[in-house]
Scaffold this motif. Structure first.
Motif, PDB file in Angstrom:
ATOM      1  N   CYS A  50       0.821  -1.218   0.000  1.00 25.20           N
ATOM      2  CA  CYS A  50       0.000   0.000   0.000  1.00 25.20           C
ATOM      3  C   CYS A  50       0.852   1.265   0.000  1.00 25.20           C
ATOM      4  O   CYS A  50       0.696   2.130  -0.869  1.00 25.20           O
ATOM      5  N   TYR A  51       1.758   1.378   0.953  1.00 27.01           N
ATOM      6  CA  TYR A  51       2.554   2.601   1.079  1.00 27.01           C
ATOM      7  C   TYR A  51       3.403   2.832  -0.163  1.00 27.01           C
ATOM      8  O   TYR A  51       3.496   3.949  -0.666  1.00 27.01           O
ATOM      9  N   ASP A  52       4.024   1.760  -0.669  1.00 25.26           N
ATOM     10  CA  ASP A  52       4.886   1.889  -1.838  1.00 25.26           C
ATOM     11  C   ASP A  52       4.097   2.350  -3.065  1.00 25.26           C
ATOM     12  O   ASP A  52       4.585   3.164  -3.856  1.00 25.26           O
ATOM     13  N   GLU A  53       2.887   1.809  -3.231  1.00 29.22           N
ATOM     14  CA  GLU A  53       2.093   2.222  -4.384  1.00 29.22           C
ATOM     15  C   GLU A  53       1.682   3.686  -4.274  1.00 29.22           C
ATOM     16  O   GLU A  53       1.737   4.436  -5.251  1.00 29.22           O
ATOM     17  N   LEU A  54       1.264   4.104  -3.079  1.00 29.56           N
ATOM     18  CA  LEU A  54       0.891   5.514  -2.895  1.00 29.56           C
ATOM     19  C   LEU A  54       2.079   6.423  -3.189  1.00 29.56           C
ATOM     20  O   LEU A  54       1.919   7.481  -3.807  1.00 29.56           O
ATOM     21  N   MET A  55       3.260   6.018  -2.769  1.00 30.66           N
ATOM     22  CA  MET A  55       4.462   6.809  -3.033  1.00 30.66           C
ATOM     23  C   MET A  55       4.769   6.843  -4.531  1.00 30.66           C
ATOM     24  O   MET A  55       5.090   7.896  -5.093  1.00 30.66           O
ATOM     25  N   TRP A  56       4.670   5.686  -5.197  1.00 29.59           N
ATOM     26  CA  TRP A  56       4.956   5.623  -6.631  1.00 29.59           C
ATOM     27  C   TRP A  56       4.022   6.541  -7.411  1.00 29.59           C
ATOM     28  O   TRP A  56       4.424   7.185  -8.380  1.00 29.59           O
ATOM     29  N   ARG A  57       2.803   6.610  -6.987  1.00 26.33           N
ATOM     30  CA  ARG A  57       1.815   7.442  -7.677  1.00 26.33           C
ATOM     31  C   ARG A  57       1.908   8.913  -7.269  1.00 26.33           C
ATOM     32  O   ARG A  57       1.164   9.745  -7.780  1.00 26.33           O
ATOM     33  N   GLY A  58       2.790   9.237  -6.350  1.00 21.08           N
ATOM     34  CA  GLY A  58       2.943  10.627  -5.930  1.00 21.08           C
ATOM     35  C   GLY A  58       1.813  11.113  -5.052  1.00 21.08           C
ATOM     36  O   GLY A  58       1.465  12.296  -5.074  1.00 21.08           O
ATOM     37  N   LEU A  59       1.255  10.207  -4.247  1.00 17.58           N
ATOM     38  CA  LEU A  59       0.051  10.534  -3.474  1.00 17.58           C
ATOM     39  C   LEU A  59       0.329  10.772  -1.992  1.00 17.58           C
ATOM     40  O   LEU A  59      -0.613  10.950  -1.221  1.00 17.58           O
ATOM     41  N   ILE A  60       1.588  10.777  -1.604  1.00 14.30           N
ATOM     42  CA  ILE A  60       1.909  11.073  -0.203  1.00 14.30           C
ATOM     43  C   ILE A  60       2.854  12.263  -0.156  1.00 14.30           C
ATOM     44  O   ILE A  60       3.962  12.206  -0.681  1.00 14.30           O
ATOM     45  N   GLN A  61       2.408  13.337   0.468  1.00 16.92           N
ATOM     46  CA  GLN A  61       3.286  14.481   0.708  1.00 16.92           C
ATOM     47  C   GLN A  61       3.878  14.404   2.109  1.00 16.92           C
ATOM     48  O   GLN A  61       5.029  14.753   2.321  1.00 16.92           O
ATOM     49  N   ASP A  62       3.061  13.950   3.060  1.00 16.49           N
ATOM     50  CA  ASP A  62       3.550  13.864   4.438  1.00 16.49           C
ATOM     51  C   ASP A  62       2.713  12.860   5.210  1.00 16.49           C
ATOM     52  O   ASP A  62       1.530  12.653   4.919  1.00 16.49           O
ATOM     53  N   ILE A  63       3.335  12.212   6.191  1.00 12.74           N
ATOM     54  CA  ILE A  63       2.618  11.380   7.147  1.00 12.74           C
ATOM     55  C   ILE A  63       3.035  11.818   8.535  1.00 12.74           C
ATOM     56  O   ILE A  63       4.123  12.344   8.735  1.00 12.74           O
ATOM     57  N   SER A  64       2.164  11.598   9.508  1.00 10.52           N
ATOM     58  CA  SER A  64       2.415  12.137  10.850  1.00 10.52           C
ATOM     59  C   SER A  64       3.433  11.326  11.635  1.00 10.52           C
ATOM     60  O   SER A  64       4.019  11.829  12.602  1.00 10.52           O
ATOM     61  N   SER A  65       3.655  10.071  11.237  1.00  9.41           N
ATOM     62  CA  SER A  65       4.588   9.222  11.983  1.00  9.41           C
ATOM     63  C   SER A  65       5.060   8.078  11.085  1.00  9.41           C
ATOM     64  O   SER A  65       4.266   7.527  10.309  1.00  9.41           O
ATOM     65  N   PRO A  66       6.331   7.677  11.202  1.00  8.53           N
ATOM     66  CA  PRO A  66       6.811   6.523  10.433  1.00  8.53           C
ATOM     67  C   PRO A  66       6.044   5.237  10.751  1.00  8.53           C
ATOM     68  O   PRO A  66       5.999   4.314   9.944  1.00  8.53           O
ATOM     69  N   GLU A  67       5.440   5.182  11.942  1.00  7.15           N
ATOM     70  CA  GLU A  67       4.659   3.996  12.323  1.00  7.15           C
ATOM     71  C   GLU A  67       3.523   3.732  11.339  1.00  7.15           C
ATOM     72  O   GLU A  67       3.075   2.594  11.176  1.00  7.15           O
ATOM     73  N   LEU A  68       3.053   4.801  10.677  1.00  3.37           N
ATOM     74  CA  LEU A  68       1.902   4.656   9.782  1.00  3.37           C
ATOM     75  C   LEU A  68       2.232   3.780   8.581  1.00  3.37           C
ATOM     76  O   LEU A  68       1.340   3.138   8.019  1.00  3.37           O
ATOM     77  N   ILE A  69       3.506   3.716   8.194  1.00  2.00           N
ATOM     78  CA  ILE A  69       3.890   2.940   7.002  1.00  2.00           C
ATOM     79  C   ILE A  69       3.483   1.479   7.164  1.00  2.00           C
ATOM     80  O   ILE A  69       2.811   0.894   6.297  1.00  2.00           O
ATOM     81  N   ASP A  70       3.854   0.866   8.267  1.00  2.00           N
ATOM     82  CA  ASP A  70       3.496  -0.536   8.502  1.00  2.00           C
ATOM     83  C   ASP A  70       1.995  -0.708   8.641  1.00  2.00           C
ATOM     84  O   ASP A  70       1.421  -1.703   8.157  1.00  2.00           O
ATOM     85  N   LYS A  71       1.340   0.231   9.288  1.00  2.00           N
ATOM     86  CA  LYS A  71      -0.111   0.126   9.470  1.00  2.00           C
ATOM     87  C   LYS A  71      -0.837   0.197   8.126  1.00  2.00           C
ATOM     88  O   LYS A  71      -1.843  -0.490   7.911  1.00  2.00           O
ATOM     89  N   LEU A  72      -0.343   1.046   7.213  1.00  2.00           N
ATOM     90  CA  LEU A  72      -0.934   1.111   5.886  1.00  2.00           C
ATOM     91  C   LEU A  72      -0.749  -0.210   5.154  1.00  2.00           C
ATOM     92  O   LEU A  72      -1.668  -0.702   4.479  1.00  2.00           O
ATOM     93  N   ASN A  73       0.423  -0.800   5.290  1.00  2.00           N
ATOM     94  CA  ASN A  73       0.708  -2.054   4.588  1.00  2.00           C
ATOM     95  C   ASN A  73      -0.052  -3.240   5.177  1.00  2.00           C
ATOM     96  O   ASN A  73      -0.368  -4.189   4.457  1.00  2.00           O
ATOM     97  N   GLU A  74      -0.352  -3.180   6.467  1.00  2.00           N
ATOM     98  CA  GLU A  74      -1.038  -4.300   7.122  1.00  2.00           C
ATOM     99  C   GLU A  74      -2.533  -4.311   6.841  1.00  2.00           C
ATOM    100  O   GLU A  74      -3.175  -5.360   6.868  1.00  2.00           O
ATOM    101  N   GLY A  75      -3.145  -3.130   6.578  1.00  2.00           N
ATOM    102  CA  GLY A  75      -4.592  -3.059   6.369  1.00  2.00           C
ATOM    103  C   GLY A  75      -5.337  -2.990   7.692  1.00  2.00           C
ATOM    104  O   GLY A  75      -4.746  -3.073   8.772  1.00  2.00           O
ATOM    105  N   GLY A  76      -6.662  -2.803   7.598  1.00  2.00           N
ATOM    106  CA  GLY A  76      -7.498  -2.853   8.796  1.00  2.00           C
ATOM    107  C   GLY A  76      -7.730  -1.537   9.507  1.00  2.00           C
ATOM    108  O   GLY A  76      -8.408  -1.506  10.546  1.00  2.00           O
ATOM    109  N   LEU A  77      -7.201  -0.425   8.998  1.00  2.00           N
ATOM    110  CA  LEU A  77      -7.432   0.865   9.634  1.00  2.00           C
ATOM    111  C   LEU A  77      -8.816   1.405   9.246  1.00  2.00           C
ATOM    112  O   LEU A  77      -9.245   1.267   8.101  1.00  2.00           O
ATOM    113  N   THR A  78      -9.484   2.036  10.182  1.00  2.00           N
ATOM    114  CA  THR A  78     -10.631   2.864   9.851  1.00  2.00           C
ATOM    115  C   THR A  78     -10.111   4.292   9.721  1.00  2.00           C
ATOM    116  O   THR A  78      -9.416   4.790  10.606  1.00  2.00           O
TER     117      THR A  78
END
Length: 409
Positions: free
Chosen positions: A5-33
């Protein structure tokens, strides 16, 4: 090319900033509301919303659960603009717009929709100040870009309070829906981080934010803005043909970026389109593909095909192939010139300022520069009648290859 997930969003230029590096794994794992919000400043979304909501749809494909927040409360206040205060809109207008956006979002995106007016309307001013305002340091608020940009011209207390209301939304959805992520355009970074801070201070919990770059042209102008008018997602406000014309005329330098951000085309195919586009940019292969993807997604393939048909009729001059509705669509932004039945073609050319004089009009006709409904006319004695119309009243006069004029007989 299989990406997380995170890599695809980055490849498409869809991430300018995230609030914490922890979010990268959470995006890749799925299950967030997560939630994405919009204020009801109109009863339809526009193409700027579309780019943001596609991010939400991408996250849903990776196993996350989206909520769309329509700001029935925040829309009554107005997010501060960088240069001026937004005009207040009435409660009735906001309620009307909320219903329009809710219906549109459910139809186009299938998102669950929530309205922040539902949990804000009963909070009184004392509760607002004690339960929420006490957690915001004024110096912290003044440092936010949107507030800072207004310090010279002035900002009202109402606008100043907007970030607290948006933070309140994040807190409420965190508590009631276990919503741990807010997604938005980069202009919302200050509001998102305010919500993250409120959750941390009030609940001692961690929430996250993700912002995407605003989709713009090469000059920094927002994508989809033409002479102050948005490209609406409501087909009754912006037809498929109008959207098609905008999209196929997009600049070459930005088109691959748009394909990455605004479609679900796989990376390998985008790379192939880019190769074909670079080899023959005049064919507008990339622009046509972008138009097909967006219009088919919003309105269906049939509407896309109709838009192409109208465009091809313009190119070929075969206007007789178009229905009355398609004719109206094709000429949406062109002035209509009234002409009395029985007027000579020469006089009509002068009266409608297609020609500057009768002499010039005769030259145009004699040289074959004038066509009526796609058929060249070199008859100097031609008189216009209802028989020359496409639908009983409308005719298209073309001068040369590209100058079109609409007359109503």
């Amino acid at each position: 090319m299989s990406m997380k997930c995170y890599d695809e969003l980055m490849w498409r230029g869809l991430i300018q900033d995230i609030s914490s590096p922890e979010l990268i794994d959470k995006l890749n794992e799925g299950g967030l509301t997560f939630y994405i919000g919009t204020d009801p400043t109109a009863d339809s979304m526009h193409i700027g919303h579309y780019s943001s909501f596609l991010i939400a749809r991408r996250l849903a494909r990776f196993g996350h659960h989206p909520l769309l927040l329509v700001g029935g409360a925040t829309g009554l206040i107005g997010d501060p603009k960088p240069d001026a205060e937004r005009p207040m809109i009435t409660y009735e207008e906001v309620a009307h717009n909320v219903e329009g956006l809710k219906s549109q979002a459910e139809k186009l995106f299938g998102f669950e929709v929530v309205n922040n007016y539902d949990w804000t309307k009963d909070i009184n001013v004392l509760a607002f100040l004690r339960d929420y305002g006490k957690y915001f340091n004024v110096n912290y608020m003044l440092a936010k870009d949107k507030v800072k940009s207004r310090m010279e011209t002035g900002i009202t207390y109402t606008e100043f309070s907007y970030m607290i209301l948006q933070a309140l939304d994040f807190l409420h959805l965190y508590e009631t829906r276990n919503c741990t992520l807010q997604v938005a355009g980069s202009d919302q970074w200050g509001n998102i981080t305010s919500g993250i801070e409120l959750i941390r201070k009030k609940l001692d919990k961690t929430a996250y934010g993700l912002v995407a770059p605003l989709v713009t042209d090469s000059t920094g102008k927002k994508f989809g803005k033409t002479e102050g008018n948005a490209l609406w997602l409501d087909i009754n406000k912006t037809s498929a043909y109008q959207m098609y014309q905008y999209l196929i005329n997009l600049e070459d330098s930005m088109i691959i970026e748009y394909l990455k951000k605004l479609t679900f085309i796989e990376p390998e195919e985008i790379m192939e389109i880019e190769k074909q586009h670079n080899e023959a940019p005049h064919l507008r292969i990339a622009q046509k593909r972008l138009a097909k993807e967006i219009i088919s997604d919003l309105h269906g393939e049939e509407e896309f095909n109709k838009a192409v048909q109208i465009s091809e009729a313009f190119f070929s001059g075969n206007f007789k192939s178009l229905s009355p509705a398609q004719l109206k669509d094709a000429f949406y932004d062109m002035p209509v010139n009234p002409v009395e039945e029985g007027t000579s073609l020469i006089d009509a050319l002068v009266n409608t300022k297609i020609a500057s004089s009768k002499r010039e009009a005769r030259e145009f006709v004699k040289n074959g520069s004038i066509s009526i409904n796609g058929e060249r006319n070199q008859d100097l004695e031609k008189v216009l009648t209802k028989a020359d119309t496409l639908d009983g009243e409308t005719a298209v006069i073309r001068k040369g290859k590209k100058n079109y004029f609409i007359i109503k007989i």
